[in-house]
Design an enzyme around this catalytic site. Structure first.
Site, PDB file in Angstrom:
ATOM      1  N   TRP A   1       0.983  -1.397  -0.086  1.00 33.34           N
ATOM      2  CA  TRP A   1       0.015   0.126   0.051  1.00 33.34           C
ATOM      3  C   TRP A   1       1.050   1.097   0.084  1.00 33.34           C
ATOM      4  O   TRP A   1       0.571   2.047  -0.664  1.00 33.34           O
ATOM      5  CB  TRP A   1      -0.994   0.009   1.300  1.00 33.34           C
ATOM      6  CG  TRP A   1      -1.769  -1.189   1.171  1.00 33.34           C
ATOM      7  CD1 TRP A   1      -1.921  -2.213   2.042  1.00 33.34           C
ATOM      8  CD2 TRP A   1      -2.793  -1.593   0.260  1.00 33.34           C
ATOM      9  NE1 TRP A   1      -2.877  -3.242   1.751  1.00 33.34           N
ATOM     10  CE2 TRP A   1      -3.549  -2.924   0.461  1.00 33.34           C
ATOM     11  CE3 TRP A   1      -3.254  -1.119  -1.126  1.00 33.34           C
ATOM     12  CZ2 TRP A   1      -4.279  -3.450  -0.380  1.00 33.34           C
ATOM     13  CZ3 TRP A   1      -4.274  -1.784  -1.926  1.00 33.34           C
ATOM     14  CH2 TRP A   1      -4.683  -2.835  -1.731  1.00 33.34           C
TER      15      TRP A   1
ATOM     16  N   ASP B   1      -1.961   6.561   6.229  1.00 28.79           N
ATOM     17  CA  ASP B   1      -2.938   5.540   5.830  1.00 28.79           C
ATOM     18  C   ASP B   1      -3.149   4.698   6.962  1.00 28.79           C
ATOM     19  O   ASP B   1      -2.426   3.942   7.380  1.00 28.79           O
ATOM     20  CB  ASP B   1      -2.447   4.866   4.349  1.00 28.79           C
ATOM     21  CG  ASP B   1      -3.286   3.688   4.201  1.00 28.79           C
ATOM     22  OD1 ASP B   1      -4.426   3.403   4.702  1.00 28.79           O
ATOM     23  OD2 ASP B   1      -3.051   3.030   3.284  1.00 28.79           O
TER      24      ASP B   1
ATOM     25  N   LYS C   1     -12.410  -2.215   7.447  1.00 24.96           N
ATOM     26  CA  LYS C   1     -11.617  -3.146   8.554  1.00 24.96           C
ATOM     27  C   LYS C   1     -12.194  -2.844   9.762  1.00 24.96           C
ATOM     28  O   LYS C   1     -12.909  -3.551  10.317  1.00 24.96           O
ATOM     29  CB  LYS C   1     -10.327  -2.699   8.413  1.00 24.96           C
ATOM     30  CG  LYS C   1      -9.547  -3.596   7.116  1.00 24.96           C
ATOM     31  CD  LYS C   1      -8.713  -2.532   6.427  1.00 24.96           C
ATOM     32  CE  LYS C   1      -8.289  -2.573   4.983  1.00 24.96           C
ATOM     33  NZ  LYS C   1      -8.642  -4.039   4.135  1.00 24.96           N
TER      34      LYS C   1
HETATM   35  N1  PMP Z   1      -4.234   0.496   2.514  1.00 29.28           N
HETATM   36  C1  PMP Z   1      -4.365  -0.192   3.360  1.00 29.28           C
HETATM   37  C2  PMP Z   1      -3.370  -0.310   4.536  1.00 29.28           C
HETATM   38  C3  PMP Z   1      -5.293  -1.234   2.986  1.00 29.28           C
HETATM   39  O1  PMP Z   1      -5.234  -2.513   3.865  1.00 29.28           O
HETATM   40  C4  PMP Z   1      -6.012  -1.153   1.761  1.00 29.28           C
HETATM   41  C5  PMP Z   1      -6.857  -2.434   1.598  1.00 29.28           C
HETATM   42  N2  PMP Z   1      -8.066  -2.174   1.869  1.00 29.28           N
HETATM   43  C6  PMP Z   1      -5.775  -0.149   0.938  1.00 29.28           C
HETATM   44  C7  PMP Z   1      -4.995   0.953   1.464  1.00 29.28           C
HETATM   45  C8  PMP Z   1      -6.655   0.075  -0.110  1.00 29.28           C
HETATM   46  O2  PMP Z   1      -7.968   0.576   0.298  1.00 29.28           O
HETATM   47  P1  PMP Z   1      -9.333   0.604  -0.615  1.00 29.28           P
HETATM   48  O3  PMP Z   1      -9.513  -0.686  -1.207  1.00 29.28           O
HETATM   49  O4  PMP Z   1     -10.358   1.002   0.196  1.00 29.28           O
HETATM   50  O5  PMP Z   1      -8.845   1.364  -1.897  1.00 29.28           O
END
Ligand code: PMP
Length: 359
Positions: free
Chosen positions: A101, A168, A192
């Site tokens: 990420w 994030d 989450k």
């Molecule tokens: N950052 C983290 C730490 C994640 O675990 C995730 C996966 N849900 C994301 C970003 C991407 O999130 P999204 O699917 O909401 O774009």
């Protein structure tokens, strides 16, 4: 039948929240209408949105310097939106690369300005949180991924810097109190620890905005959503409602402070078993870096061919979502806020029985 939901996300929510949400789908607050069919400008929903914002403020101790936004586009849109709103082309932001990420956040930020990778744990497939790196003072901000959902590492201490942190927190928001003054932006996909998929929380220090000289489309500008209280366009009504219910639940448990011992007890139970059990080993070897939200583990090399057998044993005990991410392999137990200790115990019992049979 009780299924223990270890999924990384979308993930477990409190049972009471699910029951209330189900009732609101049938009849929202005795209105005779479903939460799915009411206007986002109706009194009923405006009250939900206001309560959700107040709960975020209260749970994290936010001052008026911060705006609380409920957006769409996922945390993935925040990768570019944060850089687009904060970073000029001739400015540099620092990024700490702790996994897939962070790597994506870095890629997107490079579209808008200079990115300096301050530290990375890529050398060991992101099995630790880097330490001891220098942070130059002339950066615009420092970006971190506070909890690395895939690899199972988590910042227990945040980087020491006077620069604003952009974080994030998709997979550990509301799991612990935060030194909030150190953050410029916090963002998190809801799915989450906060609610269902479909809404993204952004907490933004307002004085950081309005300082870039590029044109930004209205929908991608934080200021637009601040000015319109997250209702510039139709917000994701149902995900915001369920998030509000989950935030009420966190408050009723005693707030984020109460999440700490709860999450530590679950983490201790699973990590103690990973370390004790002769068949398994942790992916994150330095205990200090281990995530309280996602415990990653694999079979010891001599048992590697038993991976499917372990997954089958977990499934037979109603432990769902235990398979690790493909880039790490093995297993991952996501043990977010609303998971009960008894569910972690159920998985630990599977691990013990597996060792009794195979070790
Ligand atoms: N950052 C983290 C730490 C994640 O675990 C995730 C996966 N849900 C994301 C970003 C991407 O999130 P999204 O699917 O909401 O774009």
């Amino acid at each position: 039948m009780k299924v223990h939901n270890f999924s990384a996300g979308p993930a477990i929510l409190p049972a009471s929240v699910m029951a209330e949400a189900a009732e609101a789908v049938r009849d929202f607050n005795g209105s005779g209408l479903s939460i799915l069919e009411i206007s986002h400008r109706s009194k009923g929903f405006v009250a939900v949105l206001d309560e959700a914002v107040s709960l975020v403020r209260e749970l994290l101790g936010l001052s008026d310097d911060y705006a609380v936004l409920f957006l769409s586009g996922g945390a993935s849109s925040q990768f570019f939106m944060s850089a687009m709103n904060l970073l000029n082309e001739d400015e540099t932001a620092g990024y700490i690369n702790t996994g897939a990420w962070s790597t994506k956040a870095i890629k997107e930020a490079k579209l808008f300005g200079e990115v300096k990778e301050l530290a990375s744990s890529k050398d060991t497939n992101f099995s630790y949180i880097p330490k001891g790196y220098a942070i130059p003072e002339d950066l615009k901000y420092v970006h971190i991924t506070s909890n690395n959902t895939i690899f199972g590492t988590q910042f227990q201490e945040f980087p020491e810097t006077k620069l604003p942190l952009v974080a994030d927190m998709s997979s550990d928001i509301f799991s612990r109190p935060l030194p909030i003054d150190r953050f410029g932006i916090i963002y998190a996909g809801a799915q989450k620890n906060m609610g269902p998929a479909g809404v993204t929380l952004a907490i933004v220090r307002k004085d950081l905005l309005g300082k870039v000289n590029r044109a930004i489309p209205s929908m991608l500008k934080y200021q637009t959503h601040i000015d319109k209280d997250s209702s510039f366009n139709t917000p994701p009504v149902f995900p915001i409602y369920v998030s509000m219910l989950t935030l009420r639940w966190v408050k009723a448990q005693g707030g984020v402070e109460a999440m700490v011992p709860r999450n530590e007890a679950k983490a201790k139970l699973i990590y103690d078993e990973i370390d004790r059990n002769p068949m398994f080993k942790g992916v994150v070897t330095d205990a200090a870096d281990r995530s309280r939200m996602n415990a990653t583990f694999v079979l010891q090399d001599q048992y590697a061919e038993l991976e499917q057998a372990f997954l089958a044993a977990a499934a037979a005990a109603n432990c769902d979502g235990v398979k690790g991410h493909r880039s790490v392999g093995g297993f991952r137990a996501s043990i977010y806020n609303s998971m009960e200790l008894e569910s972690v115990q159920a998985l630990v019992d599977v691990m013990k029985a597996f060792a009794a049979k195979h070790a």
